[in-house]
Design an enzyme around this catalytic site. Structure first.
Site, mmCIF file in Angstrom:
data_model
loop_
_atom_site.group_PDB
_atom_site.id
_atom_site.type_symbol
_atom_site.label_atom_id
_atom_site.label_comp_id
_atom_site.label_asym_id
_atom_site.label_seq_id
_atom_site.Cartn_x
_atom_site.Cartn_y
_atom_site.Cartn_z
ATOM 1 N N GLY A 112 -10.285 -3.349 1.890
ATOM 2 C CA GLY A 112 -9.339 -3.418 3.007
ATOM 3 C C GLY A 112 -9.464 -2.208 3.917
ATOM 4 O O GLY A 112 -10.443 -1.460 3.862
ATOM 5 N N ASP A 113 -8.451 -2.008 4.740
ATOM 6 C CA ASP A 113 -8.481 -0.912 5.720
ATOM 7 C C ASP A 113 -8.165 0.454 5.091
ATOM 8 O O ASP A 113 -8.587 1.489 5.604
ATOM 9 C CB ASP A 113 -7.460 -1.185 6.828
ATOM 10 C CG ASP A 113 -6.038 -1.289 6.266
ATOM 11 O OD1 ASP A 113 -5.848 -1.982 5.260
ATOM 12 O OD2 ASP A 113 -5.130 -0.655 6.826
ATOM 13 N N THR A 154 0.896 -1.170 0.000
ATOM 14 C CA THR A 154 0.000 0.000 0.000
ATOM 15 C C THR A 154 0.916 1.197 0.000
ATOM 16 O O THR A 154 2.071 1.082 0.388
ATOM 17 C CB THR A 154 -0.867 -0.009 1.293
ATOM 18 O OG1 THR A 154 -1.917 -0.961 1.155
ATOM 19 C CG2 THR A 154 -1.504 1.341 1.598
ATOM 20 N N ARG A 182 -13.793 -7.187 -2.319
ATOM 21 C CA ARG A 182 -13.219 -7.063 -0.966
ATOM 22 C C ARG A 182 -12.687 -5.634 -0.738
ATOM 23 O O ARG A 182 -12.085 -5.044 -1.618
ATOM 24 C CB ARG A 182 -12.084 -8.072 -0.803
ATOM 25 C CG ARG A 182 -11.326 -7.991 0.521
ATOM 26 C CD ARG A 182 -10.058 -7.190 0.379
ATOM 27 N NE ARG A 182 -9.203 -7.272 1.597
ATOM 28 C CZ ARG A 182 -8.148 -6.499 1.795
ATOM 29 N NH1 ARG A 182 -7.806 -5.595 0.918
ATOM 30 N NH2 ARG A 182 -7.432 -6.625 2.885
ATOM 31 N N GLY A 209 -5.240 -5.872 6.184
ATOM 32 C CA GLY A 209 -6.395 -4.984 6.237
ATOM 33 C C GLY A 209 -7.540 -5.443 7.119
ATOM 34 O O GLY A 209 -8.128 -4.644 7.841
ATOM 35 N N THR A 225 -0.486 0.539 6.774
ATOM 36 C CA THR A 225 -0.327 -0.539 5.793
ATOM 37 C C THR A 225 -0.191 -1.855 6.549
ATOM 38 O O THR A 225 0.498 -1.920 7.565
ATOM 39 C CB THR A 225 0.898 -0.324 4.883
ATOM 40 O OG1 THR A 225 1.092 -1.509 4.082
ATOM 41 C CG2 THR A 225 2.181 -0.046 5.652
ATOM 42 N N GLY A 226 -0.864 -2.882 6.060
ATOM 43 C CA GLY A 226 -0.756 -4.174 6.750
ATOM 44 C C GLY A 226 -1.947 -5.050 6.423
ATOM 45 O O GLY A 226 -2.632 -4.828 5.425
#
Ligand code: ASP
Length: 346
Positions: free
Chosen positions: A244-245, A214, A242, A268, A265-266
């Site tokens: 993500g965060d 990200t 989908r 999500g 970032t990681g």
């Protein structure tokens, strides 16, 4: 201006800077105005980074990409530009760089498509804009900004978001090849093969670089205002649809002049459940916790649930924090002092 290789762990730098931070918010704001202080931090994704697999050439490319992004934001901040403009500009550079999982270099979902998300937040007004499930937008971060500034909504998805883009003159590409990168395509094939093989993982080693990434930026400008921007292709082989965060306000992106600006970032799914970005801000706002400590606590919470990653954050005194609990995070920072720092590993 000079580019320096960081000799010290960024967290240590941030901790040292925090020790000198004036306690009172007003005092720090005045200090910013007087000294024209500004600060910018960026990331290009966190994960397991194996030095042995990184060729010197690849490493140079990543570093150059991060430096270009920092420079784009720095030039704006230095000439009195806003944190919103600076974070958007830095993220656009990384979206245009095929090495990063956002915009042009976005990973593929399980339907073999690039499906992108982004969000931006203005710490001064608490206005925010977010977009998700985009297929044809070269710079999702700029569409997120338009949603914030030109619609009465915060979050637009899929076809509706792309229709809004068209109405507002945003460049849409009909040529999906723009988003095609051979390495991302091969990563999808490896992940699919791994799934078919029962996911045992012995035959195919799935690296974090294959899986996700990200890009993001946070900044304090000379006016004392904070902003955060995040953009991503999400995770390789994710289900179509989908989210993500990254585009979720309070999970992967958050900014408030009352506390800090955060871009994460990681993993999500875990970062959403741990409300990582908002937790950093809330700990500062309600408990008076300092930036680095708050950032670390928020990451710890995500890790307890099972998610790893990192974030970049800045507060109104210009303190920076770039913590991560993976073996590496593409990252960089610069402030009014003009020293550019770019790092990859721990
Ligand atoms: N957080 C992103 C997502 O889950 C992926 C990443 O940052 O690595 O979409």
């Amino acid at each position: 201006m000079k580019f320096a290789t960081a000799l010290v762990v960024t967290a240590t730098l941030a901790a040292a800077a925090q020790a000198a931070e004036p306690r009172d918010n007003v005092a720090s704001r005045e200090k910013n105005m007087k000294t024209n202080k500004f600060a910018l931090a960026i990331h290009g994704g966190a994960g397991t980074m194996d030095r042995s697999k990184m060729t010197p050439e690849r490493e140079r490319e990543y570093r150059a990409g991060l430096e270009r992004a920092l420079k784009a934001g720095y030039d704006l901040l230095k000439s009195g530009g806003t944190s919103l403009d600076a974070t958007e500009a830095a993220v656009r550079v990384m979206e245009d760089d095929p090495n990063f999982n956002a915009g042009r270099g976005a990973v593929f979902n399980n339907a073999g498509r690039n499906e992108m998300d982004a969000a931006i937040m203005d710490g001064k007004t608490s206005n925010a804009g977010a977009v998700t499930n985009l297929w044809h937008v070269k710079n999702p971060i700029s569409l997120a900004r338009l949603v914030m500034e030109k619609s009465k909504h915060v979050f637009l998805a899929g076809e509706g978001a792309e229709e809004f883009a068209k109405q507002n003159g945003v460049e849409l590409t009909r040529d999906q090849k723009y988003f095609y990168t051979e390495s991302r395509w091969q990563a999808l094939q490896r992940m699919k093969a791994n799934e078919e093989g029962g996911g045992g993982g012995n035959k195919y080693i799935i690296s974090d670089e294959d899986r996700h990434g990200t890009v993001g930026a946070v900044a304090l400008d000379v006016h004392g205002d904070l902003a955060a921007s995040t953009s991503t292709g999400g995770t390789t082989n994710k289900k179509a649809g989908r989210i993500g965060d990254s585009p979720v306000i309070g999970a992967g992106t958050y900014a408030s002049n009352a506390s800090c600006a955060v871009s994460a970032t990681g993993d999500g799914e875990f970062f959403i459940r741990a409300t990582v970005a908002r937790d950093v801000a809330a700990l500062m706002e309600y408990r008076g916790v300092k930036l680095l400590e708050a950032a670390q606590a928020a990451l710890d919470k995500a890790k307890k649930l099972g998610g790893e990653g990192g974030l970049v954050a800045v507060d109104r005194a210009g303190n920076l924090a770039l913590p991560f609990n993976t073996s590496g995070m593409y990252r960089g920072h610069v402030d009014s002092g003009g020293e550019f720092v770019v790092e990859i590993y721990k």
